[in-house]
Design an enzyme around this catalytic site. Sequence first.
Site, PDB file in Angstrom:
ATOM      1  N   ASN A  27      19.176  33.673  92.256  1.00 51.80           N
ATOM      2  CA  ASN A  27      20.253  34.644  92.387  1.00 51.80           C
ATOM      3  C   ASN A  27      20.342  35.536  91.140  1.00 51.80           C
ATOM      4  O   ASN A  27      20.008  36.711  91.164  1.00 51.80           O
ATOM      5  CB  ASN A  27      21.579  33.934  92.653  1.00 51.80           C
ATOM      6  CG  ASN A  27      22.721  34.887  92.962  1.00 51.80           C
ATOM      7  OD1 ASN A  27      23.841  34.467  93.177  1.00 51.80           O
ATOM      8  ND2 ASN A  27      22.489  36.185  92.992  1.00 51.80           N
ATOM      9  N   GLY A  63      22.458  30.251  86.029  1.00 50.14           N
ATOM     10  CA  GLY A  63      22.628  31.543  85.389  1.00 50.14           C
ATOM     11  C   GLY A  63      22.078  31.647  83.980  1.00 50.14           C
ATOM     12  O   GLY A  63      22.254  32.678  83.326  1.00 50.14           O
ATOM     13  N   LYS A  84      24.479  24.257 101.903  1.00 45.39           N
ATOM     14  CA  LYS A  84      24.101  23.862 100.547  1.00 45.39           C
ATOM     15  C   LYS A  84      25.278  23.142  99.899  1.00 45.39           C
ATOM     16  O   LYS A  84      26.348  23.720  99.720  1.00 45.39           O
ATOM     17  CB  LYS A  84      23.695  25.073  99.713  1.00 45.39           C
ATOM     18  CG  LYS A  84      23.308  24.696  98.286  1.00 45.39           C
ATOM     19  CD  LYS A  84      23.147  25.906  97.397  1.00 45.39           C
ATOM     20  CE  LYS A  84      23.018  25.482  95.940  1.00 45.39           C
ATOM     21  NZ  LYS A  84      23.033  26.638  95.017  1.00 45.39           N
ATOM     22  N   ALA A 144      18.485  27.085  90.437  1.00 43.48           N
ATOM     23  CA  ALA A 144      19.230  27.368  89.193  1.00 43.48           C
ATOM     24  C   ALA A 144      18.326  27.439  87.975  1.00 43.48           C
ATOM     25  O   ALA A 144      17.434  26.611  87.784  1.00 43.48           O
ATOM     26  CB  ALA A 144      20.331  26.338  88.953  1.00 43.48           C
ATOM     27  N   GLY A 145      18.576  28.485  87.168  1.00 40.11           N
ATOM     28  CA  GLY A 145      17.955  28.592  85.859  1.00 40.11           C
ATOM     29  C   GLY A 145      16.707  29.429  85.768  1.00 40.11           C
ATOM     30  O   GLY A 145      16.244  29.737  84.666  1.00 40.11           O
TER      31      GLY A 145
END
Length: 331
Positions: free
Chosen positions: A284, A236, A175, A262-263
Amino acid sequence: MSIKNINIYINGESKQIKGELSVLSLLKLLNLNKDNIAVEINREIINKSNYNAYIIKENDRIEIVNFIGGGNNISKDKEFLNIAGKNFRSRLIIGSGKFKNFEENLKALDASNSEIITVAIRRTNLSNPSAPIITDIINPKKYTYLPNTAGCYNAEEAVRVLNLAREAGGWDLVKLEVLGDEKTLYPNMIETLKASKILVKEGFKVMAYCTDDPILAKQLEENGCSAIMPLGSPIGSGLGIQNKLNIKIIVDNSNVPVIVDAGLGTASDACIAMEMGCDAVLINSAIALAKDPILMADAMKNAVISGRNAYLSGRMKKNNLANASSPIKDF
């Protein structure tokens, strides 16, 4: 005749050793297992097969690192996600950062049914070499490790880190993540595009974190990237997908998997991404920072499956006015 001490630098710290040791001898001195690390000396990555022959010299600067806890698009194949020629049953990828410990990470990974986990590359803990690392708990032979370049702010750093990752674990699927600044963690697309060309040329299968700009996303594909990973919102943040239009344009124009990265903050965000036709999601923080990470991982698993099925089923047409379900005739 006494052996003269020499000074070297390991992971940024000065260290005295007796004589000119081989890399293998140094690792034994440090109580490190050569199988799960990578060694770089003066910016040159040393192949494991050369550890015994390579002799360390005065003032050498040595970096020892290990992993830490950090197909065709719109395929009608309900079963598999294909990335760089490899099939995966799960369309949920999870990260390895922010969990309380590796054991919790493993439980969340199992609950999510994910087969891919992202990992970061950091300096080996020389002060406590026996401390557990992520490869001790999460078996890299059972799960696909996806090394990332988290913390890199230019193409040179990203290429260097991923070459270390390949030496440490042998993985070519990576990645690419080149950040623009510490406040927003938005991708630096100029450096991302530059790094993607270099990495593809070096034989890496690149999954690239990027902005939601359809033109730049297409350029990454043309550079040879194996998957495009536009952000839903800042890393995050938990804000969900803020620009559905751009994500949909990327999905409609891509010939490689599109993975929202993300997000995403909760299961409904993951479901929305899949309903739009995205091939997968990477999550995550939403799992790791939930009050019950294991339960949230299970919720994400089900959301991804439901969203994908909803997309494949072909939703009804939207209408501005009501359309009765029951016929009026013979009322």
